[in-house]
Scaffold this active site. Structure first.
Site, PDB file in Angstrom:
ATOM      1  N   ASP A 262       0.781  -1.269   0.135  1.00 45.27           N
ATOM      2  CA  ASP A 262      -0.007   0.065   0.066  1.00 45.27           C
ATOM      3  C   ASP A 262       0.878   1.295   0.087  1.00 45.27           C
ATOM      4  OD1 ASP A 262      -3.050   0.857   0.480  1.00 45.27           O
ATOM      5  OD2 ASP A 262      -1.606   2.233   1.924  1.00 45.27           O
ATOM      6  N   ASN A 270      -2.790  13.070  -3.520  1.00 41.07           N
ATOM      7  CA  ASN A 270      -3.810  13.722  -4.399  1.00 41.07           C
ATOM      8  C   ASN A 270      -4.048  15.194  -3.830  1.00 41.07           C
ATOM      9  OD1 ASN A 270      -4.284  11.669  -6.132  1.00 41.07           O
ATOM     10  ND2 ASN A 270      -5.245  10.384  -4.722  1.00 41.07           N
ATOM     11  N   HIS A 275      -5.216  14.994  -8.617  1.00 33.66           N
ATOM     12  CA  HIS A 275      -5.321  13.318  -8.893  1.00 33.66           C
ATOM     13  C   HIS A 275      -4.510  13.274 -10.240  1.00 33.66           C
ATOM     14  CE1 HIS A 275      -8.481  12.643  -6.035  1.00 33.66           C
ATOM     15  NE2 HIS A 275      -8.889  13.604  -6.143  1.00 33.66           N
ATOM     16  N   ASP A 279      -2.402   9.810 -10.263  1.00 35.55           N
ATOM     17  CA  ASP A 279      -2.523   8.667 -11.296  1.00 35.55           C
ATOM     18  C   ASP A 279      -1.100   8.448 -11.857  1.00 35.55           C
ATOM     19  OD1 ASP A 279      -4.921   8.441 -11.001  1.00 35.55           O
ATOM     20  OD2 ASP A 279      -5.560   9.743 -12.944  1.00 35.55           O
ATOM     21  N   GLU A 305      -4.831   2.507  -3.942  1.00 36.31           N
ATOM     22  CA  GLU A 305      -3.435   2.467  -3.996  1.00 36.31           C
ATOM     23  C   GLU A 305      -2.752   1.348  -3.585  1.00 36.31           C
ATOM     24  OE1 GLU A 305      -4.583   4.439  -0.218  1.00 36.31           O
ATOM     25  OE2 GLU A 305      -5.519   4.241  -2.067  1.00 36.31           O
TER      26      GLU A 305
END
Length: 386
Positions: A262, A270, A275, A279, A305
């Site tokens: 994770d 973010n 965002h 990505d 994630e």
């Protein structure tokens, strides 16, 4: 049936197939439309060329012979362009040279130095070059797909190539005169020629449409099994592969482990950078994890994630070492967005298959618990499940 009637029948079948392909063009994906458009053009050009052969006795010889052969050569060139577009390859230089030289040769030996045998030799050579190039593209396409439709179309091109060579040998052996015409019934080969000409536009078009269908099916299968953002296997693929590898490891009494990974404080990435940068971070981490895998291991993005790695043949020591290597691969390589360098770390939970694990999902739950422990202990670390 005489050869003129055969040419007319073949032309009608080609026109019908070209029309069907035209109706289907709008339903094809955008990526396949250039290939379909070129294939349809090739079919219509060959059909028009065969139609002119049928009316050859009614029009001046030089006009019909030159124009009909030019149309068929342009059609074969369009087939070659269609296959280049299908396999996303740039056509070779001097693409139109065989058609141009063939047309000029036919014109010369009909208008200035009438010689049917020379025309047949020139046009056959041009056919062989164009069909050979198309067959080569299909042969090389085996590396991308092994669909039956590709092999079928390759067989058609090879078959027509061999028949063209046989046709050339037959006419040269006959020692035909300058006034010989392939549009009459002077030779059985005159009747076989329109059948040969119809093979690619009729049967070949069916095979080409099947190739398009196979390509669409594979794209849907890939989309169903792949994470759209990172290109890694998705949760569905992970579940299937994990269950199978778990079962195999149990049956063979081999070691097997998984690592749940994770990204630390991903929400902050973010919130601070947007965002789009988030990505980019996900794709970056996916690439780093994939690059650090051992042979035989598999990494998947399971959502958000989180990533999961299947570690084949790994006991506690090997699994923990592999997880540390994955963690370090991410930590040591910040990703850049323009002039911005964004460091990122991951926490990893590892679980090794034990006798009490009833199935893959049980193993996955223990790895999740280890991940929570890694998060609670300060992140950017590996924890091994009890």
């Amino acid at each position: 049936m005489d050869s003129s009637t055969a040419f007319i029948a073949a032309s009608l079948m080609m026109l019908a197939n070209g029309t069907v392909l035209g109706f289907m063009h709008g339903d094809l994906p955008v990526t396949l439309r250039p290939a379909a458009r070129n294939w349809q053009s090739g079919t219509l050009l060959v059909a028009c060329g065969c139609s002119l052969f049928a009316v050859q006795p009614l029009l001046p010889l030089t006009l019909t012979v030159t124009l009909s052969n030019a149309l068929i050569l342009l059609g074969l060139t369009a087939y070659y362009r269609a296959l280049c577009a299908f396999y996303e390859r740039a056509p070779r230089a001097l693409l139109w040279l065989p058609a141009a030289l063939g047309t000029l040769g036919v014109f010369w030996f009909s208008a200035f130095q009438p010689d049917t045998e020379s025309r047949i030799v020139i046009i056959s050579a041009a056919w062989l070059v164009l069909m050979g190039k198309s067959a080569l593209i299909l042969w090389q396409g085996a590396g991308r797909d092994d669909a039956l439709s590709r092999r079928m179309l390759l067989g058609i091109f090879v078959g027509v190539f061999l028949f063209t060579a046989l046709r050339l040998i037959h006419y040269v052996t006959l020692r035909i005169g300058p006034d010989f015409s392939i549009a009459d019934n002077a030779s059985w080969m005159n009747l076989a020629t329109p059948m040969l000409a119809a093979t690619l536009p009729v049967i070949g078009t069916t095979a080409f449409l099947l190739m398009c269908s196979d390509r669409i099916r594979r794209q849907w299968e890939r989309a169903a099994s792949t994470d759209y953002l990172t290109g890694l296997p998705n949760r569905r693929t992970l579940s299937e592969a994990g269950a199978q590898r778990f079962k195999t490891a149990r049956a063979r009494r081999e070691e097997f482990a998984i690592a749940v990974i994770d990204i630390d404080r991903f929400k902050a990435v973010n919130d601070q950078h947007g965002h789009e940068v988030g990505d980019i971070a996900l794709r970056h981490v996916g690439r780093r994890l994939k690059a650090a895998l051992r042979d035989g291991d598999l990494v998947a993005r399971t959502g958000g994630e989180e990533f999961v790695v299947l570690l084949e043949g790994a006991g506690s020591v090997e699994a923990e070492a592999a997880a540390e290597r994955l963690r370090a691969a991410v930590r040591l390589d910040p990703f850049a967005v323009g002039a911005l360098s964004v460091p990122v770390t991951v926490s990893v939970g590892v679980a090794v298959c034990r006798t009490q694990d009833a199935d893959f999902n049980a193993l996955l739950r223990r790895a999740d618990e280890a991940l929570y422990a890694a998060k609670a202990s300060g992140r950017n670390q590996v924890k091994l499940a009890a």
